[in-house]
Design an enzyme around this catalytic site. Structure first.
Site, PDB file in Angstrom:
ATOM      1  N   ASN A 211       6.763 -21.356  -9.847  1.00 50.01           N
ATOM      2  CA  ASN A 211       6.465 -22.371  -8.843  1.00 50.01           C
ATOM      3  C   ASN A 211       7.769 -23.050  -8.416  1.00 50.01           C
ATOM      4  O   ASN A 211       8.045 -23.242  -7.240  1.00 50.01           O
ATOM      5  CB  ASN A 211       5.475 -23.357  -9.467  1.00 50.01           C
ATOM      6  CG  ASN A 211       4.733 -24.085  -8.417  1.00 50.01           C
ATOM      7  OD1 ASN A 211       4.675 -23.641  -7.262  1.00 50.01           O
ATOM      8  ND2 ASN A 211       4.187 -25.222  -8.782  1.00 50.01           N
ATOM      9  N   ARG A 241       8.665 -26.541  -2.587  1.00 51.98           N
ATOM     10  CA  ARG A 241       9.981 -27.079  -2.219  1.00 51.98           C
ATOM     11  C   ARG A 241      10.628 -26.195  -1.158  1.00 51.98           C
ATOM     12  O   ARG A 241      10.557 -24.965  -1.238  1.00 51.98           O
ATOM     13  CB  ARG A 241      10.914 -27.159  -3.422  1.00 51.98           C
ATOM     14  CG  ARG A 241      10.467 -28.108  -4.496  1.00 51.98           C
ATOM     15  CD  ARG A 241      11.578 -28.304  -5.533  1.00 51.98           C
ATOM     16  NE  ARG A 241      11.056 -28.923  -6.728  1.00 51.98           N
ATOM     17  CZ  ARG A 241      11.080 -28.370  -7.943  1.00 51.98           C
ATOM     18  NH1 ARG A 241      11.629 -27.187  -8.130  1.00 51.98           N
ATOM     19  NH2 ARG A 241      10.579 -29.017  -8.966  1.00 51.98           N
ATOM     20  N   ASP A 283       0.509 -20.944  -4.449  1.00 55.53           N
ATOM     21  CA  ASP A 283       0.300 -19.920  -5.481  1.00 55.53           C
ATOM     22  C   ASP A 283       0.400 -18.525  -4.876  1.00 55.53           C
ATOM     23  O   ASP A 283      -0.286 -18.213  -3.897  1.00 55.53           O
ATOM     24  CB  ASP A 283      -1.073 -20.140  -6.122  1.00 55.53           C
ATOM     25  CG  ASP A 283      -1.243 -19.288  -7.361  1.00 55.53           C
ATOM     26  OD1 ASP A 283      -1.213 -18.051  -7.248  1.00 55.53           O
ATOM     27  OD2 ASP A 283      -1.392 -19.872  -8.440  1.00 55.53           O
ATOM     28  N   GLU A 384      10.819 -20.635 -22.712  1.00 58.78           N
ATOM     29  CA  GLU A 384      11.667 -21.823 -22.830  1.00 58.78           C
ATOM     30  C   GLU A 384      11.437 -22.554 -24.149  1.00 58.78           C
ATOM     31  O   GLU A 384      12.373 -23.097 -24.728  1.00 58.78           O
ATOM     32  CB  GLU A 384      11.429 -22.744 -21.626  1.00 58.78           C
ATOM     33  CG  GLU A 384      12.067 -22.146 -20.381  1.00 58.78           C
ATOM     34  CD  GLU A 384      11.671 -22.828 -19.088  1.00 58.78           C
ATOM     35  OE1 GLU A 384      10.543 -22.583 -18.627  1.00 58.78           O
ATOM     36  OE2 GLU A 384      12.481 -23.596 -18.557  1.00 58.78           O
TER      37      GLU A 384
HETATM   38  P1  ADP Z   1       6.068 -22.999 -13.142  1.00 56.10           P
HETATM   39  O1  ADP Z   1       7.309 -23.184 -12.336  1.00 56.10           O
HETATM   40  O2  ADP Z   1       4.989 -23.989 -12.813  1.00 56.10           O
HETATM   41  O3  ADP Z   1       6.312 -22.803 -14.627  1.00 56.10           O
HETATM   42  P2  ADP Z   1       5.169 -20.255 -13.287  1.00 56.10           P
HETATM   43  O4  ADP Z   1       6.397 -19.642 -13.854  1.00 56.10           O
HETATM   44  O5  ADP Z   1       3.965 -20.389 -14.168  1.00 56.10           O
HETATM   45  O6  ADP Z   1       5.475 -21.624 -12.591  1.00 56.10           O
HETATM   46  O7  ADP Z   1       4.764 -19.373 -12.005  1.00 56.10           O
HETATM   47  C1  ADP Z   1       3.671 -19.704 -11.200  1.00 56.10           C
HETATM   48  C2  ADP Z   1       3.613 -18.668 -10.079  1.00 56.10           C
HETATM   49  O8  ADP Z   1       3.447 -17.365 -10.673  1.00 56.10           O
HETATM   50  C3  ADP Z   1       2.441 -18.853  -9.125  1.00 56.10           C
HETATM   51  O9  ADP Z   1       2.873 -18.717  -7.793  1.00 56.10           O
HETATM   52  C4  ADP Z   1       1.526 -17.705  -9.488  1.00 56.10           C
HETATM   53  O10 ADP Z   1       0.804 -17.242  -8.380  1.00 56.10           O
HETATM   54  C5  ADP Z   1       2.498 -16.647  -9.919  1.00 56.10           C
HETATM   55  N1  ADP Z   1       1.800 -15.642 -10.724  1.00 56.10           N
HETATM   56  C6  ADP Z   1       1.306 -15.758 -11.964  1.00 56.10           C
HETATM   57  N2  ADP Z   1       0.643 -14.624 -12.325  1.00 56.10           N
HETATM   58  C7  ADP Z   1       0.733 -13.784 -11.273  1.00 56.10           C
HETATM   59  C8  ADP Z   1       0.266 -12.453 -10.997  1.00 56.10           C
HETATM   60  N3  ADP Z   1      -0.426 -11.783 -11.897  1.00 56.10           N
HETATM   61  N4  ADP Z   1       0.558 -11.919  -9.798  1.00 56.10           N
HETATM   62  C9  ADP Z   1       1.262 -12.600  -8.888  1.00 56.10           C
HETATM   63  N5  ADP Z   1       1.727 -13.850  -9.082  1.00 56.10           N
HETATM   64  C10 ADP Z   1       1.468 -14.433 -10.243  1.00 56.10           C
END
Ligand code: ADP
Length: 397
Positions: A211, A241, A283, A384
């Site tokens: 994200n 962002r 997302d 992390e």
């Molecule tokens: P954060 O910065 O909140 O830690 P994450 O690393 O959890 O974020 O990433 C969230 C993003 O990862 C979202 O955009 C979500 O759609 C994407 N994501 C998670 N699983 C999948 C998947 N199986 N296919 C595509 N995108 C995914």
């Protein structure tokens, strides 16, 4: 040794208890709505049922006490005594130019965290409250601060200096710091091991795509450049962002929408990125579904995101005069095969070729490039909390 990893936000507190001998997560959980009505602890012990407790948490101190009580509880606990926790590792956002590594918390360290409130106004105050709450609840247990900005401290001035009057750097320490440092350090280190690269000279690019999203370039495991800046707003297009833009856009929106600078910054942080362009979602799963259904703005958002990542990889390759390996991590980087493939399609000029079958994986450590690709491309899941536990262990053992 058991290390408690704490990530304290303004109204939340995430934790993991990690057995560093085996690197196993013994329990993890989340305190939500601290200081707000409807506080809740969700505690997930390994091998036992999840436990949820809804009870007022007026302060972080109460939250930490509830976490400790849950960890030693007869039914859903995982340890018998609080003294089994050998150390606590805290995720701390900003250490300005003070620390380039993790440190054991002392009064001087707490002063630095406080002095950096202006640089990390949303996170540093909460991080400090988390540290103090743990000190109160576990007197004598070493506390370690692991800074998100530490990895970026090896950048030299040509990479971190903004081309604004020098006095602002001197007066306010305005420069590029970079964030996600714990993840970039962990993933670049793991990339070097996994691909058996020359640990002193290898050139590695890590794309942390979640994200929040950022790219780092490192030589011999030391960061030489990274895409986030004074704040996490700079760089890639992210979930909400904007990433890089002409600073004059701020003035233009402020004047035409009758907004203050703070209000425009709020838009750039929370309503922009792929959400802003698409109007659909931040997302990537929603965006991909919308794009497949023919939503034009969702397609533009995805294309712009991919294009920006590819441009950063290109510019960091130039900055390092080459690249040996590129790793993808974060929710998108680990799971979204289509986005990875499209980014790599821009990189044919580097002799990169992707193996579609290998690229089909999600969330596992693997090469996704073909064996004859000139640059090794891989997926390296980030962790992390484990990185914080390792840093903590290294300082206290
Ligand atoms: P954060 O910065 O909140 O830690 P994450 O690393 O959890 O974020 O990433 C969230 C993003 O990862 C979202 O955009 C979500 O759609 C994407 N994501 C998670 N699983 C999948 C998947 N199986 N296919 C595509 N995108 C995914």
């Amino acid at each position: 040794m058991k290390v408690l990893v704490i990530n304290a936000g303004s109204s939340s507190l995430k934790y993991q208890l990690i057995e560093t001998d085996t690197e196993e997560v013994l329990a993890k959980g989340l305190c939500e709505r601290i200081g707000i009505d409807g506080s809740k602890l969700t505690h997930t012990p390994e091998g036992k049922d999840k436990y949820v407790e809804e009870k007022p948490m007026p302060t972080h101190k109460t939250a930490v006490q509830m976490v400790l009580d849950a960890l030693i509880d007869r039914d859903h606990g995982v340890i018998s005594d609080i003294n089994d926790i050998a150390a606590v590792g805290h995720r701390v956002l900003h250490a300005g130019q003070y620390y380039s590594d993790s440190v054991i918390v002392t009064d001087d360290v707490k002063k630095v965290v406080k002095d950096c409130f202006p640089l990390g106004p949303l996170h540093n105050p909460a991080n400090l409250i988390g540290i103090e709450a743990c000190e109160d609840a576990m007197p004598g247990t070493p506390q370690v601060a692991v800074f998100d900005t530490a990895f970026g401290q090896s950048m030299t001035s040509k990479a971190y200096m903004y081309a604004i009057p020098y006095e602002y750097y001197e007066k306010y320490s305005i420069r590029k710091y970079g964030f996600h440092g714990t993840s970039h350090k962990f993933v670049s280190g793991r990339t070097i091991q996994f691909a058996d690269l020359d640990k002193d000279n290898c050139k590695v690019i890590v794309c942390h795509l979640g994200n929040g999203a950022s790219v780092s370039a490192s030589i011999g495991g030391k960061c030489v450049d990274t895409s986030m800046g004074l704040t996490p707003l700079e760089g890639l297009i992210m979930g909400t962002r904007s990433g890089d833009l002409d600073p004059a856009v701020v003035q233009f929106i402020a004047n035409n929408e009758n907004m203050t600078v703070d209000e425009v910054l709020d838009v750039l942080n929370k309503k922009s990125g792929v959400l802003g362009i698409s109007g659909v979602s931040s997302d990537f799963r929603d965006l991909s579904a919308a794009a497949s259904d023919g939503n034009e703005r969702a397609k533009i958002a995805l294309d712009a995101f991919i294009y920006r990542v590819a441009k950063y990889i290109g510019s960091y390759t130039a900055a390092m005069n080459g690249v040996d390996a590129i790793s993808f991590t974060g929710g998108i980087g680990e799971n979204d095969c289509d986005t990875r493939k499209k980014i790599c399609e821009y990189l044919g000029f580097l002799g990169i070729t992707i193996d579609d079958e290998k690229n089909g994986v999600r969330g596992t450590e693997t090469y996704i490039s073909t064996s004859d690709s000139k640059v090794k491309v891989m997926v390296i899941p980030t962790n992390e909390e484990l990185a914080i536990a390792r840093e903590t262990l290294a300082l206290v053992k």
